[in-house]
Design an enzyme around this catalytic site. Structure first.
Site, mmCIF file in Angstrom:
data_model
loop_
_atom_site.group_PDB
_atom_site.id
_atom_site.type_symbol
_atom_site.label_atom_id
_atom_site.label_comp_id
_atom_site.label_asym_id
_atom_site.label_seq_id
_atom_site.Cartn_x
_atom_site.Cartn_y
_atom_site.Cartn_z
ATOM 1 N N LEU A 25 36.861 35.985 34.288
ATOM 2 C CA LEU A 25 36.227 36.896 33.335
ATOM 3 C C LEU A 25 35.750 38.164 34.032
ATOM 4 C CD1 LEU A 25 34.233 34.279 31.255
ATOM 5 C CD2 LEU A 25 36.236 35.601 30.523
ATOM 6 N N GLY A 26 35.473 38.086 35.329
ATOM 7 C CA GLY A 26 35.032 39.271 36.049
ATOM 8 C C GLY A 26 34.438 38.928 37.395
ATOM 9 N N GLY A 28 31.502 40.581 40.253
ATOM 10 C CA GLY A 28 30.460 41.561 40.504
ATOM 11 C C GLY A 28 29.869 41.354 41.883
ATOM 12 N N GLY A 29 28.763 42.003 42.125
ATOM 13 C CA GLY A 29 28.115 41.917 43.421
ATOM 14 C C GLY A 29 27.589 40.531 43.752
ATOM 15 N N MET A 30 27.240 39.766 42.729
ATOM 16 C CA MET A 30 26.662 38.439 42.935
ATOM 17 C C MET A 30 27.721 37.354 43.058
ATOM 18 S SD MET A 30 23.976 36.620 40.426
ATOM 19 C CE MET A 30 22.991 35.253 40.929
ATOM 20 N N GLY A 31 28.807 37.472 42.305
ATOM 21 C CA GLY A 31 29.807 36.422 42.317
ATOM 22 C C GLY A 31 30.930 36.703 41.349
ATOM 23 N N VAL A 33 32.882 35.331 37.791
ATOM 24 C CA VAL A 33 32.700 34.542 36.574
ATOM 25 C C VAL A 33 34.078 34.083 36.106
ATOM 26 C CG1 VAL A 33 31.804 34.491 34.224
ATOM 27 C CG2 VAL A 33 30.649 35.869 35.967
ATOM 28 N N LYS A 47 29.603 31.200 36.375
ATOM 29 C CA LYS A 47 29.333 32.177 37.434
ATOM 30 C C LYS A 47 29.253 31.435 38.761
ATOM 31 C CE LYS A 47 25.631 34.659 36.909
ATOM 32 N NZ LYS A 47 24.319 35.324 36.988
ATOM 33 N N ASP A 141 18.677 43.032 34.161
ATOM 34 C CA ASP A 141 20.055 43.407 34.483
ATOM 35 C C ASP A 141 20.843 43.725 33.207
ATOM 36 O OD1 ASP A 141 22.084 44.014 36.264
ATOM 37 O OD2 ASP A 141 22.816 41.954 36.388
#
Length: 195
Positions: A25-26, A28-31, A33, A47, A141
């Site tokens: 799904l995507g 980002g900086g954290m992980g 998904v 996530k 966020d």
């Protein structure tokens, strides 16, 4: 599952715990998904924390807190927490999958929202934030990539709270940028257009 679901890449997990991973799904900086299916074919968004963050004890503690906070929050227009494993080598959090484009995907493909769709998004965002704040949690966020617009229940939007620092200063209240550890619920209203 949804047009938001992208194919898995080499190295992506094909399963997480008892869930079958079916796409991305995507990231980002954290992980990252992932889209996944549960044992009863329920659709989930999972996530998974990036390995570099998973090795950081402080980050892992923040993720553990995010999961605890997320489990406390329930209400309209929120993606319900389904499961989590904060002690896994790559910690993860599974929530209900909300079909539909993210707000930034919708705007990129169809232009700005107007009329009833805009009002539904605003009302859904307000309802989600009210439920989050009722649980004494601050989202921190809110951004177009975290807003999903859907015409199916639970409503026109879906959100999840986050305990991680807001990395979008342009969307943040001055209070949360100046003192991210003492952010108050009112900080969540600036990205919604109040300041």
């Amino acid at each position: 599952m949804s047009s938001r679901v992208q194919p898995l890449e080499q190295g992506d997990p094909r399963s997480l715990s008892r869930y079958r991973v079916v796409g991305r799904l995507g990231t980002g900086g954290m992980g990252t998904v992932y889209a996944a299916l549960g044992t009863s074919d329920e659709r989930l968004a999972i996530k998974v924390v990036h390995p570099a963050h998973a090795a950081d004890a402080e980050f892992r503690a923040r993720f553990r807190r995010e999961v605890q906070l997320s489990r406390r929050v329930a209400g309209p227009c929120l993606a319900a927490v389904h499961d989590a494993d904060v002690e896994a080598p790559a910690p993860w959090l599974a929530t209900a999958f909300v079909p539909g484009p993210t707000l930034n995907q919708h705007v990129a493909s169809s232009g700005a929202l107007a009329g009833a769709r805009l009002y539904a998004l605003a009302a859904g965002t307000a309802a989600a934030l009210a439920a989050i704040h009722e649980a004494s949690v601050v989202h921190r966020d809110i951004k177009p990539q975290n807003r999903t617009s859907t015409t199916t229940p639970p409503g026109p939007t879906a959100e999840r709270p986050s305990s991680t620092a807001n990395r979008w200063p342009a969307l943040s209240s001055p209070t949360s940028v100046a003192s991210p550890t003492s952010t108050v619920a009112a900080s969540d209203t600036r990205p919604a257009g109040s300041g």
